[in-house]
Design a protein around this motif. Structure first.
Motif, PDB file in Angstrom:
ATOM      1  N   ILE A 108       6.703 -17.847  -3.532  1.00  9.32           N
ATOM      2  CA  ILE A 108       7.116 -18.934  -2.980  1.00  9.32           C
ATOM      3  C   ILE A 108       7.671 -20.105  -3.412  1.00  9.32           C
ATOM      4  CG2 ILE A 108       5.883 -18.766  -0.866  1.00  9.32           C
ATOM      5  CD1 ILE A 108       3.395 -20.480  -2.329  1.00  9.32           C
ATOM      6  N   ARG A 109       8.340 -21.150  -3.237  1.00 11.54           N
ATOM      7  CA  ARG A 109       8.594 -22.268  -3.657  1.00 11.54           C
ATOM      8  C   ARG A 109       7.766 -23.689  -3.546  1.00 11.54           C
ATOM      9  NH1 ARG A 109      13.522 -25.283  -5.493  1.00 11.54           N
ATOM     10  NH2 ARG A 109      13.012 -27.330  -6.195  1.00 11.54           N
ATOM     11  N   LYS A 110       7.557 -23.743  -4.221  1.00 10.77           N
ATOM     12  CA  LYS A 110       6.599 -24.873  -4.023  1.00 10.77           C
ATOM     13  C   LYS A 110       6.932 -26.663  -4.560  1.00 10.77           C
ATOM     14  CE  LYS A 110       2.790 -25.370  -2.523  1.00 10.77           C
ATOM     15  NZ  LYS A 110       2.755 -25.627  -0.395  1.00 10.77           N
ATOM     16  N   ASP A 111       6.324 -27.774  -3.984  1.00 14.20           N
ATOM     17  CA  ASP A 111       6.804 -28.804  -4.937  1.00 14.20           C
ATOM     18  C   ASP A 111       5.799 -28.820  -6.440  1.00 14.20           C
ATOM     19  OD1 ASP A 111       8.398 -29.890  -3.888  1.00 14.20           O
ATOM     20  OD2 ASP A 111       7.461 -30.896  -2.458  1.00 14.20           O
ATOM     21  N   ARG A 112       5.304 -29.655  -7.230  1.00 15.02           N
ATOM     22  CA  ARG A 112       4.363 -29.576  -8.092  1.00 15.02           C
ATOM     23  C   ARG A 112       2.867 -29.647  -7.210  1.00 15.02           C
ATOM     24  NH1 ARG A 112       5.952 -27.226 -13.256  1.00 15.02           N
ATOM     25  NH2 ARG A 112       8.095 -27.379 -13.570  1.00 15.02           N
ATOM     26  N   ASP A 113       2.926 -30.670  -6.746  1.00 17.65           N
ATOM     27  CA  ASP A 113       1.852 -31.619  -5.998  1.00 17.65           C
ATOM     28  C   ASP A 113       1.175 -31.148  -5.353  1.00 17.65           C
ATOM     29  OD1 ASP A 113       3.495 -31.536  -3.942  1.00 17.65           O
ATOM     30  OD2 ASP A 113       3.285 -34.305  -3.850  1.00 17.65           O
ATOM     31  N   LEU A 114       1.519 -29.298  -5.395  1.00 13.20           N
ATOM     32  CA  LEU A 114       0.861 -28.477  -4.095  1.00 13.20           C
ATOM     33  C   LEU A 114       0.476 -28.753  -2.733  1.00 13.20           C
ATOM     34  CD1 LEU A 114      -0.978 -26.773  -7.294  1.00 13.20           C
ATOM     35  CD2 LEU A 114       1.567 -25.470  -5.667  1.00 13.20           C
ATOM     36  N   ASP A 115       1.222 -29.328  -2.058  1.00  9.94           N
ATOM     37  CA  ASP A 115       1.621 -30.268  -0.915  1.00  9.94           C
ATOM     38  C   ASP A 115       1.213 -28.881   0.368  1.00  9.94           C
ATOM     39  OD1 ASP A 115       3.486 -30.388  -0.482  1.00  9.94           O
ATOM     40  OD2 ASP A 115       4.075 -32.012  -0.255  1.00  9.94           O
ATOM     41  N   ALA A 116       1.229 -29.353   1.352  1.00  9.43           N
ATOM     42  CA  ALA A 116       1.719 -28.224   2.405  1.00  9.43           C
ATOM     43  C   ALA A 116       3.181 -27.311   2.831  1.00  9.43           C
ATOM     44  CB  ALA A 116       0.855 -28.893   3.811  1.00  9.43           C
ATOM     45  N   TRP A 117       3.710 -28.100   2.598  1.00 10.66           N
ATOM     46  CA  TRP A 117       5.471 -27.823   2.432  1.00 10.66           C
ATOM     47  C   TRP A 117       5.191 -26.972   1.424  1.00 10.66           C
ATOM     48  CZ3 TRP A 117       8.972 -26.772  -1.815  1.00 10.66           C
ATOM     49  CH2 TRP A 117      10.049 -26.060  -1.587  1.00 10.66           C
ATOM     50  N   ARG A 118       5.688 -25.659   1.933  1.00  9.01           N
ATOM     51  CA  ARG A 118       6.699 -23.931   1.241  1.00  9.01           C
ATOM     52  C   ARG A 118       7.701 -23.390   1.883  1.00  9.01           C
ATOM     53  NH1 ARG A 118       4.640 -19.465   4.686  1.00  9.01           N
ATOM     54  NH2 ARG A 118       3.902 -18.215   3.369  1.00  9.01           N
TER      55      ARG A 118
END
Length: 289
Positions: free
Chosen positions: A273-283
């Motif tokens: 997966i690709r994620k933002d570094r703050d690891l919120d719900a978006w993926r």
């Protein structure tokens, strides 16, 4: 998948009748076989328990989510959720388990934060240097197993009590950093194996986070791996001992175009997966093979 005939086949039927019936049934059988993979693997999976099972036939087909910030989005279309045990509520884990999601609990095993509820249980003798980029966290002296084991066991019990069936062990690579202790490769190897055994004794499936240099040695001790940025770091091939043994590798990249890195990681058999570094719900997940 075993296809059963749509009718009983008595041995006394004339051969010609059997051949005609088989010819009529053959297109339907072929259609069932071709459509089976397209129906998705999740509906046929055994509901997760404790410890979480990882069927070998699905090792390359998991979709996963890693969320450590913001309200947990229980509606994300993923089979596996990697979550924080303190922030995540029992209500959220119950909602996910009701949908047959597999729950992995992220546990810091080689470090502690001053904000941790159990921070006072770590004596000064095991507290090391500050973890880079995390001013409130310090490395632990993993050589002192007898001191650390009771605290880490309670962290694992918290996970199990909230409904998790697996644990992902983070900061299990202090020997690679300036921890404040003269940790060696063998010190870390022993500690990580002790952790895997401790998790199993508490009916939890153990997973290794990062610590890529020790993957070849530790893959037999762990059920799955979690990796950050093996594409950017050019070390994905070192994770193959897991996929070669039909064990899941849950991989994330924080930069780059998924249409490019997915080709490599899905080819390796990773769930990426690709994620933002703050690891919120978006993926942004890679497509399944």
């Amino acid at each position: 998948m075993r296809i059963r005939p749509a009718w009983p086949v008595p041995w006394t039927r004339p051969a010609g009748v059997l051949r005609r019936r088989l010819r009529r049934a053959l297109p339907a059988i072929v259609a069932l076989v071709l459509l089976a993979p397209l129906s998705g693997c999740r509906t046929d999976l055994t509901p997760p328990g404790s410890p979480t099972p990882w069927p070998a036939e699905y090792a390359r087909r998991w979709q996963w989510q890693w969320q450590l910030s913001g309200p947990v989005d229980v509606t994300v279309d993923a089979d596996v959720f990697l979550l924080d045990p303190v922030r995540t509520t029992s209500t959220e884990t119950a909602a996910l388990r009701a949908r047959d999601r597999r729950l992995v609990c992220q546990v810091q095993v080689g470090s502690y934060a001053t904000t941790d509820p159990d921070a006072s249980r770590f004596p000064a003798a095991v507290r090391g240097a500050v973890v880079p980029g995390r001013p409130g966290s310090r490395w632990l002296d993993v050589r002192q197993w007898d001191t650390l084991k009771p605290v880490l066991a309670d962290r694992f019990r918290l996970c199990r009590g909230k409904g998790f069936g697996a644990v992902a062990l983070t900061d299990a690579d202090g020997y690679l950093h300036r921890s404040g202790f003269p940790l060696t490769f063998d010190d870390q190897l022993l500690f990580n194996r002790q952790l895997a055994a401790l998790a199993r004794s508490l009916d939890l499936s153990p997973g290794l986070v990062n610590d890529v240099p020790q993957v070849a040695a530790l893959a037999p001790d762990f059920d799955f791996a979690v990796n950050e940025e093996c594409i950017r770091r050019r070390e994905c091939a070192k994770l193959l001992p897991f996929t070669d043994d039909d064990k899941p590798v849950f991989h994330v990249e924080y930069t780059g175009d998924p249409t490019e890195f997915c080709v490599t990681t899905v080819g390796y058999g990773f769930s990426s997966i690709r994620k933002d570094r703050d690891l919120d719900a978006w993926r942004e997940p890679c497509p399944l093979p």
